[in-house]
Design a protein around this motif. Structure first.
Motif, PDB file in Angstrom:
ATOM      1  N   MET A   1      -7.976   8.906 -44.575  1.00 26.16           N
ATOM      2  CA  MET A   1      -9.233   8.254 -44.191  1.00 26.16           C
ATOM      3  C   MET A   1     -10.074   9.226 -43.379  1.00 26.16           C
ATOM      4  N   THR A   2     -11.301   9.458 -43.817  1.00 25.38           N
ATOM      5  CA  THR A   2     -12.136  10.381 -43.055  1.00 25.38           C
ATOM      6  C   THR A   2     -12.918   9.606 -41.997  1.00 25.38           C
ATOM      7  N   THR A   3     -13.120  10.287 -40.873  1.00 21.45           N
ATOM      8  CA  THR A   3     -13.882   9.682 -39.798  1.00 21.45           C
ATOM      9  C   THR A   3     -15.354   9.979 -40.023  1.00 21.45           C
ATOM     10  N   THR A   4     -16.178   8.947 -40.023  1.00 24.49           N
ATOM     11  CA  THR A   4     -17.620   9.178 -40.162  1.00 24.49           C
ATOM     12  C   THR A   4     -18.160   9.680 -38.829  1.00 24.49           C
ATOM     13  N   PRO A   5     -19.317  10.341 -38.852  1.00 21.48           N
ATOM     14  CA  PRO A   5     -19.918  10.796 -37.595  1.00 21.48           C
ATOM     15  C   PRO A   5     -20.138   9.629 -36.620  1.00 21.48           C
ATOM     16  N   VAL A   6     -20.516   8.466 -37.161  1.00 24.43           N
ATOM     17  CA  VAL A   6     -20.752   7.308 -36.289  1.00 24.43           C
ATOM     18  C   VAL A   6     -19.444   6.890 -35.605  1.00 24.43           C
ATOM     19  N   ASP A   7     -18.357   6.887 -36.375  1.00 25.63           N
ATOM     20  CA  ASP A   7     -17.050   6.536 -35.780  1.00 25.63           C
ATOM     21  C   ASP A   7     -16.665   7.527 -34.690  1.00 25.63           C
ATOM     22  N   ALA A   8     -16.840   8.803 -35.007  1.00 29.27           N
ATOM     23  CA  ALA A   8     -16.461   9.836 -34.042  1.00 29.27           C
ATOM     24  C   ALA A   8     -17.277   9.696 -32.752  1.00 29.27           C
ATOM     25  N   PHE A   9     -18.572   9.454 -32.938  1.00 26.06           N
ATOM     26  CA  PHE A   9     -19.456   9.256 -31.784  1.00 26.06           C
ATOM     27  C   PHE A   9     -18.959   8.084 -30.938  1.00 26.06           C
ATOM     28  N   GLU A  10     -18.649   7.003 -31.616  1.00 29.78           N
ATOM     29  CA  GLU A  10     -18.229   5.792 -30.913  1.00 29.78           C
ATOM     30  C   GLU A  10     -16.895   6.008 -30.190  1.00 29.78           C
ATOM     31  N   GLN A  11     -15.974   6.700 -30.856  1.00 32.92           N
ATOM     32  CA  GLN A  11     -14.671   6.959 -30.224  1.00 32.92           C
ATOM     33  C   GLN A  11     -14.813   7.796 -28.960  1.00 32.92           C
ATOM     34  N   SER A  12     -15.747   8.727 -28.982  1.00 32.58           N
ATOM     35  CA  SER A  12     -15.918   9.580 -27.804  1.00 32.58           C
ATOM     36  C   SER A  12     -16.376   8.787 -26.585  1.00 32.58           C
ATOM     37  N   LEU A  13     -16.982   7.644 -26.822  1.00 32.91           N
ATOM     38  CA  LEU A  13     -17.479   6.850 -25.696  1.00 32.91           C
ATOM     39  C   LEU A  13     -16.496   5.773 -25.260  1.00 32.91           C
ATOM     40  N   ALA A  14     -15.286   5.819 -25.834  1.00 33.30           N
ATOM     41  CA  ALA A  14     -14.324   4.738 -25.587  1.00 33.30           C
ATOM     42  C   ALA A  14     -14.048   4.529 -24.096  1.00 33.30           C
ATOM     43  N   ASP A  15     -14.043   5.606 -23.323  1.00 37.79           N
ATOM     44  CA  ASP A  15     -13.687   5.480 -21.912  1.00 37.79           C
ATOM     45  C   ASP A  15     -14.891   5.247 -21.000  1.00 37.79           C
ATOM     46  N   LEU A  16     -16.077   5.170 -21.575  1.00 41.41           N
ATOM     47  CA  LEU A  16     -17.256   4.967 -20.733  1.00 41.41           C
ATOM     48  C   LEU A  16     -17.843   3.579 -20.978  1.00 41.41           C
ATOM     49  N   PRO A  17     -18.470   2.990 -19.969  1.00 42.68           N
ATOM     50  CA  PRO A  17     -19.026   1.649 -20.137  1.00 42.68           C
ATOM     51  C   PRO A  17     -20.345   1.689 -20.897  1.00 42.68           C
ATOM     52  N   VAL A  18     -20.261   2.000 -22.175  1.00 41.18           N
ATOM     53  CA  VAL A  18     -21.443   2.022 -23.031  1.00 41.18           C
ATOM     54  C   VAL A  18     -21.204   1.034 -24.164  1.00 41.18           C
ATOM     55  N   ARG A  19     -22.155   0.119 -24.367  1.00 35.44           N
ATOM     56  CA  ARG A  19     -22.011  -0.848 -25.460  1.00 35.44           C
ATOM     57  C   ARG A  19     -22.728  -0.283 -26.683  1.00 35.44           C
ATOM     58  N   ILE A  20     -22.006  -0.223 -27.798  1.00 36.24           N
ATOM     59  CA  ILE A  20     -22.593   0.339 -29.017  1.00 36.24           C
ATOM     60  C   ILE A  20     -22.746  -0.763 -30.048  1.00 36.24           C
ATOM     61  N   ARG A  21     -23.925  -0.863 -30.624  1.00 37.77           N
ATOM     62  CA  ARG A  21     -24.160  -1.868 -31.667  1.00 37.77           C
ATOM     63  C   ARG A  21     -24.682  -1.146 -32.899  1.00 37.77           C
ATOM     64  N   ARG A  22     -24.048  -1.437 -34.024  1.00 35.64           N
ATOM     65  CA  ARG A  22     -24.547  -0.853 -35.277  1.00 35.64           C
ATOM     66  C   ARG A  22     -25.374  -1.915 -35.990  1.00 35.64           C
ATOM     67  N   THR A  23     -26.484  -1.517 -36.533  1.00 31.00           N
ATOM     68  CA  THR A  23     -27.297  -2.496 -37.238  1.00 31.00           C
ATOM     69  C   THR A  23     -28.141  -1.821 -38.314  1.00 31.00           C
ATOM     70  N   ALA A  24     -28.419  -2.589 -39.378  1.00 35.15           N
ATOM     71  CA  ALA A  24     -29.404  -2.125 -40.358  1.00 35.15           C
ATOM     72  C   ALA A  24     -30.787  -2.445 -39.786  1.00 35.15           C
ATOM     73  N   THR A  25     -31.775  -1.706 -40.218  1.00 31.89           N
ATOM     74  CA  THR A  25     -33.122  -1.908 -39.679  1.00 31.89           C
ATOM     75  C   THR A  25     -33.562  -3.366 -39.826  1.00 31.89           C
ATOM     76  N   ASP A  26     -33.190  -3.971 -40.934  1.00 33.61           N
ATOM     77  CA  ASP A  26     -33.608  -5.352 -41.176  1.00 33.61           C
ATOM     78  C   ASP A  26     -33.054  -6.323 -40.140  1.00 33.61           C
ATOM     79  N   ASP A  27     -31.909  -5.983 -39.570  1.00 36.83           N
ATOM     80  CA  ASP A  27     -31.289  -6.887 -38.594  1.00 36.83           C
ATOM     81  C   ASP A  27     -31.551  -6.459 -37.158  1.00 36.83           C
TER      82      ASP A  27
END
Lengths: 169, 750
Positions: A1-27
């Motif tokens: 399974m390859t890690t997408t850039p978005v996944d990698a970005f999100e994993q790097s923030l695992a230890d920091l209090p940052v809330r990440i939300r993924r969304t399509a422009t329509d939503d």
């Protein structure tokens, strides 16, 4: 399974209090509104079809509104997967103030703007600075200090950071 | 009786250290330990650590080589951008220039981001004298400003202040009705208080972590966000930075940005890395009309002034020993990794602005050697900072050179016969007597063995110990070395040696001065182990390494030792013999400082062919030698000497810097022992340091961390082993049970 850039970005923030939300422009409507603790100020986003004027966001705040704002919305990018960092660039628009004065900073980021390394981001910045950019900050998580006897978030800048990743941009 | 001009007496030093141990030591230790542990953790995670360090150093070296050119370049780029550049010759010049900028603006209030360079030039005093209202906005600097105290750390200036002290300070100073308690309350109060000052400020003053000369771009590395707030809120930005902050291009930034967070406190990256190419386009925020738009969007009327500070730096650049100091990126890792610093903090290290680790180089360069002199001895040369430094600066060497210069600048009238007779060095006669005595330990040891047991009896006579303390500062609580009448070399010459039948290697076992005169048993054990592994061993007459004089800053004397060792061992090395070294601090000399003490490439053969004893044994085992030749826990003789299966091992600071701790652990484990290792930077003894009366308390405070680790339930019954002589001496003071060199555990003849 390859890690997408978005996944990698999100994993790097695992230890920091940052809330990440993924969304399509329509939503975006629902996602963005969930991030806003009013009163909110913001700076126009560089994405076609998205206008912060459509939201309960003050775009050209007065001094009083700037000091009273709880949330500041700005764009971000490039973002750095290896650290979970986001570059926030400022031009003639008050982005710095909007990202610094309120307690919460909401950053809207295009998924395609996530690059693997800090060095990648610095080369993009180098070009932008050559082209006239005068201010940028690489932010990673909220403002922090350990000077008062223990780690505290929300020193001089935001205590909370929310990142909205536009998955289709 | 003063030791040297402008210096504290030994008694005053003792009192100052004791006071700091009692008042600031605990808070410093609590604050610095997570920084130090964080760096280890993060460094271990970084695959590219060494590449980044090498690249960062290359960039710094190149930048300092080309500094005059970069200064001219940044003058052009900043001017083109619309800013001004001023090269201030010294602190007074820089203060005057910044004050003039403020006066020409008619400014009333200045807000500052953290800048140690403005501390160095004492900018705040000058601005306040010009009737400006000056506020530090970095929370640590703000605390110091309110407390009217000096920084205690090069990167985290208020590490000596606990939360309770800060709360008491704020509650009293601001006369608060509802007292502040938690870190959150304190932070929130300071933020709001300073926000009022930032929004009404006329000028923002910052330093710069880096300045890219190609575009005049400043990089500011922060966690709090105060720097940007100070710089974009008022319309005028003054950046004060040492000339060494210049790097050629923006593209040079990544290795530094990848390293500085990990090095400083184990952060992957700091919360904010700001890049400014000032004057910036951001609109000035106007809070004077609260109901009008805050920004005149699309318009920016700003001014920017870059003040580059020389203040001794261009002279440091011409000074071979101090030049490397200019590579420093001020992360504080050297202070965090310093065992002495961890106990007392920067206030013990003297220095007008900078304190601990690399600060000796900074203070000697910008304020003069006197400023670095007071507690320069607190660097014991343990070398743990060398691995910590993100730009690979040889910080112990800088400390040694400054110590040597202080020795040479010492008062030559302080002549003393007692020490003089035992100290055949070529150092100036005014040098501190204690330094000369310890620096000439080899002569003392020869006399000790020749006259043993009389020499040892003298060591027990209290009136003589008292005199030794008074005259040469030898702490009377310390047990002195017990000199052996029969030296290691004499034993080796006299014994009936059996030639190994199948010699696999030929080696010189280096008879260091401690093994030869004091720790003779470990020498004997080493010979038996090596011979059991089929090594043909010789123990020739070789001078001591020069470690003792070097640690006292006696570089000329150390050089003459180095030449002697080189001359004595060169023929053996030429014949293909390896050099096996028992004492890690001597091996560190051969592989490290000899490069500086010997001419040209003369150090290379010894550096390449010398091995730490257990490293050598490890190599023999790797190449097929039988582990069964070593004494394991199940051997018939193993019960002898109270040595158990379970070992508590304390490596040696310099051995760890050389990356050789693991070899000892591996050999002991292969022989069947269960090993746990200590986790401290240094035992606290550090050669002669712990013997000096003024440093005894500090040495024991450092040692206490090791004592705790070896008296926990998990370790309290383990057999204690250590590689260094002084570590063994310290462990004898700290623990009730005995300690020994690991080779004595493995000795088939024990």
């Amino acid at each position: 399974m390859t890690t997408t850039p978005v996944d990698a970005f999100e994993q790097s923030l695992a230890d920091l209090p940052v809330r990440i939300r993924r969304t399509a422009t329509d939503d975006l409507d629902e996602t963005l509104e969930a991030c806003l603790d009013p009163p909110t100020i913001g700076v126009a986003l560089p994405f076609d079809d998205i206008s912060l004027a459509d939201y309960p966001i003050t775009l050209n705040p007065t001094g009083e509104e700037l000091l009273a704002a709880s949330t500041g919305v700005t764009a971000g990018g490039p973002a750095i997967a290896e650290y979970g960092s986001i570059v926030v660039t400022s031009r003639f628009d008050g982005t710095e103030h909007t990202s610094l004065y309120p307690d919460k900073h909401v950053i809207v980021l295009a998924a395609s703007d996530i690059v693997p390394t800090l060095a990648n981001a610095i080369s993009e910045l180098e070009e932008a600075i050559d082209d006239g950019l005068t201010s940028a900050v690489i932010t990673t998580g909220p403002s922090a200090t350990a000077d008062m006897g223990a780690p505290v978030y929300g020193a001089h800048g935001p205590e909370e950071v929310d990142v909205i990743i536009l998955t289709d941009r | 009786m003063t030791d040297q001009p402008n210096q504290l007496t030994r008694r005053e030093k003792t009192a100052k250290i004791r006071h700091l141990l009692e008042t600031e030591g605990e808070t410093v230790h609590e604050t610095v330990t997570p920084f130090n542990e964080g760096r280890y953790r993060r460094y271990a995670e970084m695959d590219d650590l060494e590449e980044y360090r090498a690249e960062a150093r290359r960039i710094q070296k190149d930048a300092i080589d080309r500094l005059p050119e970069l200064i001219e370049q940044v003058r052009d780029t900043v001017t083109e951008n619309g800013g001004s550049v001023y090269l201030a010759e010294d602190a007074a010049d820089a203060r005057r220039h910044v004050t003039e900028i403020a006066e020409s603006k008619g400014a009333e209030r200045v807000v500052k981001a953290k800048s140690m360079t403005t501390e160095e030039i004492e900018l705040n005093d000058a601005l306040e004298a010009a009737d400006l209202d000056v506020w530090e906005t970095d929370l640590a600097e703000f605390v110091l400003q309110i407390a009217e105290e000096e920084p205690s750390h090069i990167a985290s200036p208020a590490i000596h202040k606990s939360r309770e002290e800060i709360a008491a300070l704020f509650n009293a100073h601001f006369d608060l009705d509802e007292p502040l308690q938690t870190p959150e309350e304190l932070t929130s109060f300071a933020r709001e208080y300073l926000l009022d000052r930032i929004t009404t400020a006329d000028i923002g003053v910052s330093g710069a972590n880096f300045i890219a000369a190609d575009t005049g771009t400043l990089a500011l590395i922060t966690n709090e966000g105060n720097a940007r707030k100070c710089l974009v809120t008022p319309d005028t930005h003054v950046a004060v930075a040492g000339v060494e902050k210049l790097i050629p291009t923006i593209a040079d930034l990544p290795p530094f940005l990848n390293l500085i967070g990990p090095a400083g406190a184990g952060q992957d990256i700091t919360a904010y890395v700001s890049l400014f190419r000032p004057p910036v386009d951001s609109p000035v925020a106007d809070f004077s009309e609260p109901n009008e738009p805050a920004f005149d969007v699309g318009n920016s009327d700003r001014s920017f002034h870059l003040v580059l500070v020389d203040n001794g730096r261009m002279a440091m650049r011409e000074d071979e020993a101090l030049r490397e100091t200019l590579y420093c990126i001020r992360c504080g890792a050297c202070a965090n990794s310093c065992a002495n610093f961890q106990q007392v903090g920067g206030h013990a290290f003297g220095g007008e602005t900078y304190s601990g680790g690399i600060a000796t180089g900074w203070e000697a360069g910008v304020h003069g050697e006197e400023s670095a002199a007071e507690f320069n001895d607190l660097c014991t040369g343990c070398s743990r900072c060398v691995d910590a430094c993100p730009v690979n600066i040889d910080i112990p060497w800088i400390n040694t050179v400054v110590r040597d210069r202080i020795n040479h600048g010492a008062d030559t009238s302080a002549f003393d016969h007692l020490v003089d007779g035992l100290t055949p060095d070529d150092e100036p006669t005014g040098i501190d007597r204690s330094k000369r005595l310890f620096g000439n330990f080899e002569t003392l040891a020869k006399w000790g063995s020749r006259t043993a047991p009389l020499s040892n009896t003298i060591a027990d006579v209290s009136v003589l110990r008292s005199a030794l303390d008074r005259v040469a500062g030898v702490e009377r609580e310390r047990e002195l070395p017990r000199f052996q009448r029969e030296t290691f070399r004499a034993w080796f010459e006299a014994r009936d040696a059996v030639e190994p039948s199948d010699t696999v290697r030929e080696a010189v076992l280096y008879p260091d001065v401690y093994t030869n005169h004091v720790q003779v048993d470990r020498g004997k054990a080493a010979v038996r182990v090596l011979e059991a592994l089929d090594v043909d061993v010789t123990v020739p007459d070789v001078p001591s390494s020069g470690r003792a004089p070097l640690s006292q800053g006696m570089i000329d004397t150390a050089s003459s030792h180095a030449r002697g060792v080189h001359a004595a061992l060169a023929p053996d090395i030429g014949d293909g013999r390896d050099v096996v070294v028992i004492e890690p601090s001597d091996l560190a000399m051969f592989q490290g400082e000899y490069e500086r003490l010997l001419p040209g490439d003369a150090h290379e053969p010894l550096a390449e062919n010398s091995y730490e004893l257990l490293e050598y044994v490890f190599g023999l085992l790797e190449n097929g030698a039988e582990t069964s030749a070593l004494c394991g826990p199940d051997d018939r003789i193993a019960a002898r000497g109270d040595i158990g299966t379970e070992i508590a091992y304390h490596s040696h600071c310099q051995q760890r810097t050389l990356g050789l701790e693991g070899h000892t652990v591996a050999v002991l484990e292969r022989a069947g022992y269960d090993v746990v290792t200590s986790d401290v930077e240094c035992c606290g003894m550090a050669g002669s340091f712990g013997y000096k009366s003024e440093y005894y308390d500090l040495s024991m405070a450092v040692g206490d961390v090791l004592r705790e680790q070896f008296t926990e339930p998990e370790t309290e019954d383990r057999t204690v082993v250590a590689s260094g002589t002084s570590c063994l001496d310290q462990l004898d003071s700290l623990l009730e049970r005995p300690s020994r060199h690991p080779i004595q555990v493995l000795d088939p003849g024990r």
